[in-house]
Design an enzyme around this catalytic site. Structure first.
Site, PDB file in Angstrom:
ATOM      1  N   LYS A 200       0.859  -1.184   0.000  1.00  0.00           N
ATOM      2  CA  LYS A 200       0.000   0.000   0.000  1.00  0.00           C
ATOM      3  C   LYS A 200       0.886   1.222   0.000  1.00  0.00           C
ATOM      4  O   LYS A 200       1.986   1.213   0.577  1.00  0.00           O
ATOM      5  CB  LYS A 200      -0.903   0.020   1.243  1.00  0.00           C
ATOM      6  CG  LYS A 200      -1.706   1.309   1.393  1.00  0.00           C
ATOM      7  CD  LYS A 200      -2.463   1.377   2.716  1.00  0.00           C
ATOM      8  CE  LYS A 200      -3.159   2.729   2.839  1.00  0.00           C
ATOM      9  NZ  LYS A 200      -3.923   2.863   4.085  1.00  0.00           N
ATOM     10  N   GLU A 255      -8.138  11.919  13.054  1.00  0.00           N
ATOM     11  CA  GLU A 255      -7.266  10.782  13.312  1.00  0.00           C
ATOM     12  C   GLU A 255      -6.299  11.033  14.470  1.00  0.00           C
ATOM     13  O   GLU A 255      -5.438  11.913  14.403  1.00  0.00           O
ATOM     14  CB  GLU A 255      -6.456  10.425  12.053  1.00  0.00           C
ATOM     15  CG  GLU A 255      -5.650   9.158  12.198  1.00  0.00           C
ATOM     16  CD  GLU A 255      -5.023   8.700  10.898  1.00  0.00           C
ATOM     17  OE1 GLU A 255      -4.264   7.728  10.928  1.00  0.00           O
ATOM     18  OE2 GLU A 255      -5.292   9.326   9.855  1.00  0.00           O
ATOM     19  N   GLU A 299      -7.745  -2.021   2.942  1.00  0.00           N
ATOM     20  CA  GLU A 299      -6.918  -0.887   3.353  1.00  0.00           C
ATOM     21  C   GLU A 299      -6.990  -0.678   4.861  1.00  0.00           C
ATOM     22  O   GLU A 299      -5.970  -0.432   5.533  1.00  0.00           O
ATOM     23  CB  GLU A 299      -7.384   0.374   2.621  1.00  0.00           C
ATOM     24  CG  GLU A 299      -6.578   1.626   2.939  1.00  0.00           C
ATOM     25  CD  GLU A 299      -7.130   2.873   2.269  1.00  0.00           C
ATOM     26  OE1 GLU A 299      -6.670   3.971   2.641  1.00  0.00           O
ATOM     27  OE2 GLU A 299      -8.014   2.754   1.400  1.00  0.00           O
ATOM     28  N   GLU A 433     -11.907  11.082  -4.165  1.00  0.00           N
ATOM     29  CA  GLU A 433     -11.779  11.027  -2.707  1.00  0.00           C
ATOM     30  C   GLU A 433     -10.889  12.153  -2.202  1.00  0.00           C
ATOM     31  O   GLU A 433     -11.154  12.740  -1.147  1.00  0.00           O
ATOM     32  CB  GLU A 433     -11.223   9.672  -2.273  1.00  0.00           C
ATOM     33  CG  GLU A 433     -11.163   9.507  -0.756  1.00  0.00           C
ATOM     34  CD  GLU A 433     -10.731   8.120  -0.333  1.00  0.00           C
ATOM     35  OE1 GLU A 433      -9.966   8.026   0.661  1.00  0.00           O
ATOM     36  OE2 GLU A 433     -11.142   7.136  -0.973  1.00  0.00           O
ATOM     37  N   LYS A 437     -11.799  15.165   0.560  1.00  0.00           N
ATOM     38  CA  LYS A 437     -11.039  15.424   1.780  1.00  0.00           C
ATOM     39  C   LYS A 437     -10.539  16.862   1.876  1.00  0.00           C
ATOM     40  O   LYS A 437     -10.108  17.291   2.950  1.00  0.00           O
ATOM     41  CB  LYS A 437      -9.877  14.434   1.882  1.00  0.00           C
ATOM     42  CG  LYS A 437     -10.349  13.012   2.176  1.00  0.00           C
ATOM     43  CD  LYS A 437      -9.205  12.022   2.193  1.00  0.00           C
ATOM     44  CE  LYS A 437      -9.691  10.634   2.567  1.00  0.00           C
ATOM     45  NZ  LYS A 437      -8.597   9.619   2.519  1.00  0.00           N
TER      46      LYS A 437
END
Length: 448
Positions: A200, A255, A299, A433, A437
Site C-alpha cells: 500500500k 485521526e 486498506e 476522494e 477530503k
C-alpha cells in the site's frame, strides 16, 4: 498541584496558574503573542497559548529522541503551582513527515521538529478556566512569574469579544498535481503493488488557494469547531520568524495517532472513506456499502494490523474494538479503536516514533512507501500527515495525525489531502476522494 523543586541551584522551570475568565477562547487566541498555539481534543482540555518560554527543535531521523531528551531537561525539575493537572506545564508542537525535514520555502520556519513551552496559556476545562504563565532558564524567578500572571489576568479578563470577520473570497486555485499525472502515478503504484514490491502507498495532493485578504486563523478554527466538534483541532506557528510573513499550520483532523496517560495507551485505525448522503437513509446506505467494500476493508485491515504490531513491543496487552463507521460532516470513515497497557514506563514520544507514519498516511512496507511518496509527489509534505500534539513532565501526551489541514501565510493557503492506494485502486475514484477530503478546510474558507 506541582512539580517539586530539585536540588540544583535554581529551578529550570517556574510556572504559576490562577482561575480566570475570558470572553471566549476565540478572543484569547486573537490576543495571544506569537507563536500562537491552539489544541483541543475529545475528552481533553482546550488550550490557547502564546509566546515561547522555551523553544526546542531537532532535525533528522533522530529528532524524536533528541526532542524527548530536551523536553526532559526543561520539565524534569521546577517550581510549579497549578490548581489542576490540565494547567501544568506542557510543550506543544510536532514533527515533519519525512526524516529529511522540509526543503522548500513553503515550509519556511517549520523544522524537522519544534516544541514550545508557552509563555502564557489559557486552559479551558469542564471545571473552569485557568491562566498559566511559564518561565524557563537560569534567570526564571517566582516573583517575576507571579507579577506577570497578575498582569496577564487583568488583560485577558478585560478583553472584548472580537467581531467575527467574514471569510475571505477565493481569488484563484492552483493544483500541484494535474489529473493526467495523478492517473499515471496511481497506475504506477498499483503496478508495483500487484508485482509485490509494495502492499500500500498513500499518495497526496496539494491545492494552493489565493484569497483576497489574509486569513483569520482564529475565525477558521472557531468555525471548524462548529462543524467538527469531535475532531482534533490544532494550530502551530513557527517559533522563529519566517522570511515571508508568519505562517500558520492548522487543521481539524479525525485521526488520533496515540494518547498515553500513565500506562494506558489509546489509538485509532482510521482508513477507508466514503461520502455523506443527502438524507439519513442515503447516509446509512453509503455506510453499509463502505463496510462491505473489499478495497476499503483491505486498506483498513492493513492499518489496524500494523498499529497492533508496532505497539506490541511496548505493551503487556492490546485490545481492538469492532470496526465501525465514523461519520463526519463531509465524509464517513472505517474506524477501529485500539487500547493497550504499557509493559513499562514508556514515554509518549517513544510511541509516536514507533507509530509514525501509520499505513493510513504512509504505506507498507514503510521504507519503500516513503521512497515512493518522495519520488511521486510534486510538493513537499512538510508537517502534513505528521504528528502534532503535546507532552507533559510525566511523559504523558496526545498526538494527532495532521490531516484535514492547511498552511496559511498572509493571503495564500495551501490545503493537503491524500488517499491510500492498494491493488484494486481506481485512479478516478481516488481523485474524487482527494477532492472530498479538501472539503473540511475549503468549506470554512468559502463559508459566508
Amino acid at each position: 498541584m506541582g512539580i517539586p523543586r530539585s536540588d540544583e541551584a535554581g529551578p529550570r522551570l517556574v510556572s504559576r496558574s490562577v482561575r480566570t475568565s475570558v470572553p471566549s477562547l476565540r478572543a484569547a487566541l486573537d490576543a495571544m503573542p506569537a507563536p500562537r498555539t491552539f489544541w483541543t481534543a475529545p475528552d481533553e482540555a482546550t488550550v490557547v497559548a502564546g509566546g515561547a518560554a522555551a523553544t526546542l527543535t531537532a532535525e533528522g531521523r533522530n529528532r524524536f529522541a533528541a526532542i524527548k531528551e530536551r523536553i526532559d531537561r526543561v520539565l524534569r525539575s521546577g517550581d510549579v503551582h497549578a490548581g489542576t493537572e490540565a494547567a501544568c506545564p506542557r510543550l506543544f508542537g510536532g514533527f515533519a513527515f519525512h526524516d529529511e525535514g522540509t526543503d522548500d520555502d513553503t515550509w519556511d520556519g517549520f523544522p524537522g521538529a519544534q516544541f514550545v513551552l508557552p509563555r502564557v496559556q489559557v486552559t479551558d476545562t469542564d471545571r473552569g478556566t485557568w491562566l498559566t504563565v511559564n518561565a524557563a532558564g537560569p534567570d526564571a524567578s517566582a516573583e517575576a512569574v507571579e507579577e506577570r500572571l497578575g498582569v496577564a489576568r487583568d488583560r485577558f479578563e478585560a478583553l472584548d469579544e472580537p467581531a467575527p470577520t467574514p471569510p475571505p473570497e477565493i481569488v484563484s486555485r492552483t493544483r500541484t498535481t494535474r489529473r493526467e499525472a495523478w492517473r499515471d502515478s496511481v497506475e504506477a503504484a498499483v503496478s508495483r503493488i500487484q508485482a509485490g514490491d509494495l502492499r500500500k502507498v498513500v499518495l497526496a495532493q496539494a491545492l494552493d488557494v489565493t484569497l483576497d485578504r489574509p486569513l483569520s486563523v482564529p475565525d477558521v478554527l472557531a468555525r471548524l469547531g462548529e462543524t467538527y466538534p469531535d475532531c482534533y483541532r490544532f494550530l502551530v506557528e513557527p517559533a522563529a520568524d519566517a522570511s515571508a510573513g508568519r505562517p500558520a499550520f492548522f487543521g481539524a483532523t479525525p485521526e488520533r495517532l496515540v494518547s498515553r496517560h500513565g500506562r494506558t495507551v489509546t489509538t485509532d485505525a482510521l482508513a477507508g472513506t466514503t461520502g455523506r448522503g443527502d438524507t439519513p437513509a442515503e447516509d446509512d446506505w453509503l455506510a453499509e456499502e463502505l463496510l462491505a467494500d473489499g478495497k476499503n476493508l483491505h486498506e483498513h485491515e492493513l492499518v489496524a494490523d500494523t498499529i497492533r504490531e508496532q505497539l506490541a513491543p511496548f505493551t503487556s496487552s492490546i485490545s481492538a474494538g469492532q470496526c465501525r463507521v465514523r461519520r463526519l460532516a463531509t465524509v464517513q470513515h472505517l474506524f477501529t479503536p485500539i487500547t493497550a497497557t504499557l509493559g513499562g514506563d514508556t514515554h509518549v514520544l517513544d510511541l509516536v516514533e514507533a507509530l509514525h507514519p501509520t499505513p493510513a498516511v504512509g504505506g507498507l512496507p514503510p521504507e519503500r512507501a516513503l521512497a515512493t511518496i518522495r519520488e511521486t509527489e510534486p510538493f513537499d509534505r512538510g508537517w502534513y500527515a505528521a504528528p502534532v500534539g503535546w507532552i507533559d513532565a510525566a511523559g504523558n501526551g496526545t498526538f494527532a495525525v495532521a490531516i484535514r489541514s492547511a498552511l496559511a501565510r498572509d493571503a495564500e493557503t495551501t490545503l493537503f489531502a491524500g488517499v491510500g492506494v492498494v491493488a484494486d485502486s481506481d485512479p478516478d475514484r481516488e481523485w474524487d476522494e482527494v477532492q472530498l477530503k479538501y472539503r473540511p478546510i475549503l468549506d470554512e474558507l468559502e463559508r459566508a
